[in-house]
Design a protein around this motif. Sequence first.
Motif, short mmCIF file in Angstrom:
data_model
loop_
_atom_site.label_atom_id
_atom_site.label_comp_id
_atom_site.label_asym_id
_atom_site.label_seq_id
_atom_site.Cartn_x
_atom_site.Cartn_y
_atom_site.Cartn_z
N VAL A 1 0.83 -1.21 0.00
CA VAL A 1 0.00 0.00 0.00
C VAL A 1 0.87 1.26 0.00
N PRO A 2 0.82 2.05 -1.08
CA PRO A 2 1.55 3.31 -1.08
C PRO A 2 0.76 4.38 -0.32
N LEU A 3 1.47 5.19 0.42
CA LEU A 3 0.81 6.22 1.23
C LEU A 3 1.56 7.54 1.09
N TYR B 1 8.21 10.24 -4.51
CA TYR B 1 8.61 9.74 -5.84
C TYR B 1 7.41 9.38 -6.70
N GLY B 2 6.24 9.28 -6.11
CA GLY B 2 5.05 8.93 -6.89
C GLY B 2 4.58 7.51 -6.59
N GLN B 3 3.29 7.33 -6.88
CA GLN B 3 2.61 6.06 -6.54
C GLN B 3 3.24 4.86 -7.24
N THR B 4 3.63 5.05 -8.52
CA THR B 4 4.21 3.93 -9.26
C THR B 4 5.51 3.47 -8.61
N MET C 1 -3.22 -1.90 -3.19
CA MET C 1 -4.44 -1.11 -3.00
C MET C 1 -4.06 0.29 -2.53
N ASP C 2 -5.02 1.22 -2.59
CA ASP C 2 -4.75 2.58 -2.11
C ASP C 2 -4.80 2.60 -0.60
N GLY C 3 -4.14 3.60 -0.02
CA GLY C 3 -4.10 3.69 1.44
C GLY C 3 -5.06 4.71 1.99
N ASP C 4 -5.97 5.22 1.15
CA ASP C 4 -6.85 6.30 1.62
C ASP C 4 -8.25 5.78 1.97
N LEU D 1 -15.64 14.93 -12.47
CA LEU D 1 -14.50 15.50 -13.20
C LEU D 1 -13.27 14.58 -13.14
N LYS D 2 -13.30 13.64 -12.20
CA LYS D 2 -12.21 12.66 -12.15
C LYS D 2 -12.62 11.41 -12.94
N VAL D 3 -13.90 11.08 -12.84
CA VAL D 3 -14.37 9.84 -13.48
C VAL D 3 -14.36 9.97 -15.01
N SER E 1 -16.02 6.77 -1.03
CA SER E 1 -15.50 8.12 -1.23
C SER E 1 -14.42 8.40 -0.19
N ARG E 2 -13.55 9.33 -0.52
CA ARG E 2 -12.44 9.64 0.38
C ARG E 2 -12.98 10.32 1.65
N LYS E 3 -12.60 9.76 2.79
CA LYS E 3 -13.09 10.34 4.06
C LYS E 3 -12.09 11.34 4.62
N GLY F 1 -8.13 13.43 4.38
CA GLY F 1 -7.08 13.93 3.48
C GLY F 1 -7.65 14.30 2.12
N VAL F 2 -6.75 14.56 1.19
CA VAL F 2 -7.19 14.98 -0.15
C VAL F 2 -6.53 14.10 -1.20
N SER F 3 -7.15 14.09 -2.39
CA SER F 3 -6.54 13.36 -3.51
C SER F 3 -5.19 13.98 -3.83
N LYS F 4 -4.25 13.16 -4.25
CA LYS F 4 -2.91 13.67 -4.52
C LYS F 4 -2.74 14.05 -5.98
N TYR F 5 -3.83 14.00 -6.72
CA TYR F 5 -3.72 14.28 -8.15
C TYR F 5 -4.68 15.39 -8.55
N GLY F 6 -4.25 16.22 -9.50
CA GLY F 6 -5.12 17.25 -10.06
C GLY F 6 -5.25 17.01 -11.55
N GLU G 1 -3.33 17.88 -13.84
CA GLU G 1 -2.06 17.57 -14.53
C GLU G 1 -1.93 16.07 -14.75
N ARG G 2 -2.70 15.29 -13.98
CA ARG G 2 -2.61 13.83 -14.18
C ARG G 2 -3.05 13.45 -15.59
N ILE G 3 -4.02 14.19 -16.16
CA ILE G 3 -4.52 13.85 -17.49
C ILE G 3 -3.34 13.86 -18.48
N1 UDP Z 1 0.01 8.15 -3.46
C1 UDP Z 1 1.37 7.97 -3.28
N2 UDP Z 1 2.22 8.85 -3.88
C2 UDP Z 1 1.77 9.89 -4.63
C3 UDP Z 1 0.39 10.03 -4.84
C4 UDP Z 1 -0.46 9.14 -4.23
O1 UDP Z 1 1.81 7.05 -2.60
O2 UDP Z 1 2.60 10.66 -5.13
C5 UDP Z 1 -0.90 7.22 -2.80
C6 UDP Z 1 -1.99 7.87 -1.98
O3 UDP Z 1 -1.56 8.15 -0.67
C7 UDP Z 1 -3.09 6.82 -2.02
C8 UDP Z 1 -2.93 6.25 -3.42
O4 UDP Z 1 -1.59 6.53 -3.82
O5 UDP Z 1 -2.86 5.83 -1.07
C9 UDP Z 1 -3.90 6.85 -4.42
O6 UDP Z 1 -3.79 8.26 -4.40
P1 UDP Z 1 -5.08 9.20 -4.41
O7 UDP Z 1 -6.10 8.69 -3.47
O8 UDP Z 1 -4.63 10.61 -4.18
O9 UDP Z 1 -5.57 9.02 -5.91
P2 UDP Z 1 -7.07 9.12 -6.42
O10 UDP Z 1 -7.89 8.16 -5.61
O11 UDP Z 1 -7.48 10.52 -6.19
O12 UDP Z 1 -6.99 8.74 -7.84
#
Ligand code: UDP
Length: 334
Positions: free
Chosen positions: A15-17, A78-81, A99-102, A136-138, A204-206, A208-213, A215-217
């Motif tokens: 799980v990336p966080l 460094y980013g999720q990847t 999986m996501d950590g949010d 707008l994300k979907v 839905s995210r409870k 914190g905030v999404s880490k992407y705006g 620019e992800r497109i």
């Molecule tokens: N995440 C990360 N590094 C980043 C951006 C996001 O590890 O640079 C993690 C983030 O903490 C979450 C998951 O990747 O656990 C998905 O990110 P996010 O929820 O912001 O993406 P979204 O659901 O908005 O597409």
Amino acid sequence: MNLTNPQPIYLSIVVPLYNEEESVEKLLLGLLEVGRQFEFAYEIILVDDGSTDRTWDNIERLKKTTLQLRAIKFRRNYGQTSAMVAGFDYAKGEIIVTMDGDLQNDPSDIPMLLGKIEEGYDIVSGWRKDRKDHVLKVLPSRVANAIISSTTHVRLHDYGCSMKAYRAECVKSLKAYGEMHRFFPALASMTGARVTEVPVKHHSRKYGVSKYGFERILKVLSDIFAMNLIIRFSSNPLKGFVLCAVPFLLLTLFFGGLTLLALILQWTVGKAIFFMLSTALTGMAVVHLLALGVVGELVVSTSDLSHTRMPEITKKCIITNGEEQVAKRKVRGA
Ligand code: UDP
Ligand code: MG
């Protein structure tokens, strides 16, 4: 868990966080809750992707009381990847679930993903059928999914869903960067991995905030382009360069013909020189492109690009026997 004679780890949950201080403990509790039904050893790998909040403090605190928890901390974001790839490197399990950590993904889906792996698939990708994100994300995500689906050979509804299960050998050697985690199934399928998709829950995210705006497109579009180059030409770069050289070759022939005509029919000197120079320039372009193609072939033949060197992975991913997998079934009631 028996510490004197520990069972080999079967499952690694990665799980990336990034700045998820409020979610991390609830996430871990959710995973441990699901873990209670596992009859095999598992580990949870939390990768702190350079958080600047208290995410890492919370992980360190939780590590003291949770044997299954292992953690990695990046010095910067460094980013999720990259976080996922670090988790893959660190993972000891035969199967890796990401999986996501949010808290948007639901740990209770893990047994279902494992059940599909045990049916004989190498990669099981989650599909957020009832996605709980802003329109707008979907919408851009739907467009990206349609493009990826039509340009790669793996047909999925939801490439961006992080909830996925992989046979470890199918992803450990993938070279990924940028936003490429959504292409893991397409990259792995180049080595013969069998991919399937299952609907998963989404919340839905409870916190914190999404880490992407937006620019992800752009990032995703450039990764789609890079990905297609990799898929089409990484094992045979000369082919790509030959395709690029064809229009220049046609131009060379065209200007070469005009040069001959200019000489035979004694057109003006200026015209003859112009056509000659054009022939030389386009001809040089052809030679350069072909030379680059040859260099590309040499690089590929000596590099360890996983998707061009298949035999090891192909052996492991394709020749898995469905019955063996069923015999290995370890998830109670799955
Ligand atoms: N995440 C990360 N590094 C980043 C951006 C996001 O590890 O640079 C993690 C983030 O903490 C979450 C998951 O990747 O656990 C998905 O990110 P996010 O929820 O912001 O993406 P979204 O659901 O908005 O597409
Ligand atoms: Mg999210």
